[in-house]
Design a protein around this motif. Structure first.
Motif, PDB file in Angstrom:
ATOM      1  N   LEU A 110       0.800  -1.118   0.298  1.00 34.72           N
ATOM      2  CA  LEU A 110       0.101  -0.030  -0.136  1.00 34.72           C
ATOM      3  C   LEU A 110       0.978   1.233  -0.223  1.00 34.72           C
ATOM      4  N   ALA A 111       1.614   1.028   0.726  1.00 34.71           N
ATOM      5  CA  ALA A 111       3.079   2.382   1.298  1.00 34.71           C
ATOM      6  C   ALA A 111       3.550   2.889  -0.345  1.00 34.71           C
ATOM      7  N   LEU A 112       3.771   1.402  -1.359  1.00 33.74           N
ATOM      8  CA  LEU A 112       4.529   2.006  -2.636  1.00 33.74           C
ATOM      9  C   LEU A 112       3.183   2.373  -3.810  1.00 33.74           C
ATOM     10  N   GLY A 113       2.011   1.694  -3.424  1.00 31.94           N
ATOM     11  CA  GLY A 113       1.080   2.548  -4.349  1.00 31.94           C
ATOM     12  C   GLY A 113       0.822   4.179  -3.859  1.00 31.94           C
ATOM     13  N   TYR A 165       3.764  10.442  -6.356  1.00 31.28           N
ATOM     14  CA  TYR A 165       5.320  10.533  -7.330  1.00 31.28           C
ATOM     15  C   TYR A 165       4.057  11.044  -8.614  1.00 31.28           C
ATOM     16  N   ASP A 166       3.248  10.521  -9.552  1.00 36.55           N
ATOM     17  CA  ASP A 166       3.071  10.321 -10.953  1.00 36.55           C
ATOM     18  C   ASP A 166       1.930  12.178 -10.651  1.00 36.55           C
ATOM     19  N   ALA A 205       7.680  11.070  -0.731  1.00 35.31           N
ATOM     20  CA  ALA A 205       8.134   9.744   0.409  1.00 35.31           C
ATOM     21  C   ALA A 205       7.129  10.182   1.661  1.00 35.31           C
ATOM     22  N   SER A 206       6.353  10.886   1.819  1.00 28.31           N
ATOM     23  CA  SER A 206       6.071  11.629   2.643  1.00 28.31           C
ATOM     24  C   SER A 206       4.401  11.060   2.678  1.00 28.31           C
ATOM     25  N   PHE A 243       4.524   7.599   1.437  1.00 32.11           N
ATOM     26  CA  PHE A 243       4.907   6.213   1.650  1.00 32.11           C
ATOM     27  C   PHE A 243       5.699   6.202   3.466  1.00 32.11           C
ATOM     28  N   THR A 244       5.912   7.398   3.921  1.00 32.93           N
ATOM     29  CA  THR A 244       5.758   7.452   5.285  1.00 32.93           C
ATOM     30  C   THR A 244       4.869   7.259   6.269  1.00 32.93           C
ATOM     31  N   GLY A 245       4.074   8.174   5.609  1.00 24.82           N
ATOM     32  CA  GLY A 245       2.906   8.485   6.046  1.00 24.82           C
ATOM     33  C   GLY A 245       2.321   7.147   6.319  1.00 24.82           C
ATOM     34  N   THR A 246       1.545   6.378   5.205  1.00 23.17           N
ATOM     35  CA  THR A 246       1.193   4.998   5.592  1.00 23.17           C
ATOM     36  C   THR A 246       1.702   4.428   6.578  1.00 23.17           C
ATOM     37  N   PHE A 247       3.330   3.938   7.173  1.00 22.73           N
ATOM     38  CA  PHE A 247       3.520   3.723   8.412  1.00 22.73           C
ATOM     39  C   PHE A 247       3.480   4.538   9.637  1.00 22.73           C
ATOM     40  N   VAL A 248       2.784   5.657   9.549  1.00 22.07           N
ATOM     41  CA  VAL A 248       2.089   6.402  10.398  1.00 22.07           C
ATOM     42  C   VAL A 248       1.676   5.681  10.827  1.00 22.07           C
TER      43      VAL A 248
END
Length: 136
Positions: A80-83, A89-90, A117-118, A120-125
């Motif tokens: 999910l974070a990669l998506g 980015y797109d 990056a925001s 991606f990291t937001g998903t982990f937060v």
């Protein structure tokens, strides 16, 4: 401390250093001052540490082998974070021009990478916030 946790800490430090170096170079190449580039490097390093620590917490590495649901949750979160990072980015790139019009310029490469990056990291937060609510 188990050998797995020790190796994870070493790899996390190395990954944080690499992402900080990449963020610094991209910011400098994009025309940012050295102070702003150091800020970008620090943010990238902290984001890497946050992501790795959250996954380690999800897998519960301190208490032995992770369970199947914890592994599945980690894989789903990374996917999910990669998506979301790719979408961020797109979506911040240049838009397609309408017929006969000029294309609308997008954000710079550094800002597009920061958006990714925001996301991606937001998903982990978010995962870190809901992790205590999940059954063990």
């Amino acid at each position: 401390m188990s050998i797995v946790v020790a190796v994870l800490l070493g790899c996390t430090a190395l990954a944080a250093a690499v992402t900080a170096r990449i963020a610094f170079r991209i910011a400098v190449n994009d025309g940012a001052s050295h102070a702003l580039a150091w800020g970008a490097a620090g943010a990238a390093g902290l984001a890497t540490i946050t992501d790795v620590c959250t996954v380690a917490s999800t897998l519960d590495l301190a208490h032995g082998d992770p369970t199947g649901p914890r592994i599945a949750l980690s894989i789903i979160t990374v996917a999910l974070a990669l998506g979301l990072a790719y979408a961020a980015y797109d979506l911040t790139g240049p838009t397609v021009a309408p017929a006969g019009g000029t294309p609308v310029p997008g954000l710079s490469r550094a800002k597009r990478l920061a958006s990714a990056a925001s996301a991606f990291t937001g998903t982990f937060v978010v995962l870190a916030l809901i992790l205590p609510l999940l059954p063990s």
